[in-house]
Design a protein around this motif. Sequence first.
Motif, short mmCIF file in Angstrom:
data_model
loop_
_atom_site.label_atom_id
_atom_site.label_comp_id
_atom_site.label_asym_id
_atom_site.label_seq_id
_atom_site.Cartn_x
_atom_site.Cartn_y
_atom_site.Cartn_z
N ARG A 12 8.89 -0.99 0.74
CA ARG A 12 9.62 0.24 1.10
C ARG A 12 9.98 0.16 2.56
O ARG A 12 9.14 -0.13 3.41
N SER A 13 11.26 0.38 2.86
CA SER A 13 11.74 0.38 4.23
C SER A 13 12.52 1.66 4.49
O SER A 13 13.03 2.31 3.55
N TYR A 14 12.62 2.03 5.75
CA TYR A 14 13.42 3.18 6.16
C TYR A 14 14.41 2.72 7.21
O TYR A 14 14.18 1.73 7.93
N VAL A 23 7.93 -0.68 5.87
CA VAL A 23 6.67 0.06 5.88
C VAL A 23 5.68 -0.59 4.91
O VAL A 23 4.55 -0.90 5.27
N LEU A 24 6.12 -0.78 3.67
CA LEU A 24 5.31 -1.51 2.69
C LEU A 24 5.93 -2.88 2.48
O LEU A 24 7.13 -2.99 2.27
N GLY A 46 1.94 4.08 6.94
CA GLY A 46 2.56 4.13 5.62
C GLY A 46 1.68 4.70 4.53
O GLY A 46 2.01 4.60 3.34
N LYS A 47 0.57 5.34 4.89
CA LYS A 47 -0.34 5.88 3.87
C LYS A 47 0.35 6.96 3.05
O LYS A 47 0.25 6.98 1.82
N THR A 49 3.57 7.37 2.65
CA THR A 49 4.63 6.72 1.88
C THR A 49 4.06 6.16 0.58
O THR A 49 4.64 6.33 -0.49
N LEU A 50 2.91 5.51 0.67
CA LEU A 50 2.29 4.94 -0.52
C LEU A 50 1.93 6.05 -1.51
O LEU A 50 2.20 5.92 -2.72
N GLY A 220 1.74 -3.25 6.21
CA GLY A 220 2.41 -3.10 4.93
C GLY A 220 1.67 -3.58 3.72
O GLY A 220 2.21 -3.55 2.61
#
Length: 238
Positions: A12-14, A23-24, A46-47, A49-50, A220
Amino acid sequence: MSDLLRAVGLTRSYRAGGKALPVLRGLDLEVARGEMVAIVGESGVGKSTLLHILGALDRPDGGSYLFDGEEVFGRTPDELARFRNHEIGFVFQFHNLLPEFTALENVMIAGLIGGRPPSATETAAARLLEELGVAERAAHLPAQLSGGEQQRVAIARALMTASALVLADEPTGNLDPATAWRVFEVMRSVQRTRQLAVVVATHNERLALGCDRILQLREGILTPATHWHPPKQEMARP
């Protein structure tokens, strides 16, 4: 115990300043039924986000996420909504209770949104408040409750929709250490009784050590947290 969820190669990116911010980066995670797993790591790693991906609130850019053997993001939007409303409960650092509704009504709302009949919803909500030790506060508004009581009501609300999995993002981060531990003990007791899987993101050392496993999110990916130490301000004990 069999795996309830299995994530493989999640990315996962932003976008930031016209560039992709990863991020991940190929994250793997397996969580068994009835297991409580702590996710630790620096702020911004990124917690959240996960957790949002595991709760189907956000989609990964790549990778696979299986829940009970079925690919989550192969479902239709309606199926994803049912998944969130019937399989998963969310607990956040700030309780986000609706101020104009009583504790009982706040818990009931989650069940009503999920399509439960009103009478059965009220019975289930009252039972959850009793299980969380706040039954005598059922008729009180959030402003009339202590911070710990508000978070117990928020946990009860999460359990209205969680038949299998609870995702908790810093669930005691807004509480003093003594209250935080009492709330965690109640959540842990309910989790064990119901054999729920719980994934909790936290900076709190004591809370993390109270879980079955601790995984560290760094660069990540997740690894066993053999050398993790929380920020100093989070290490206070009651």
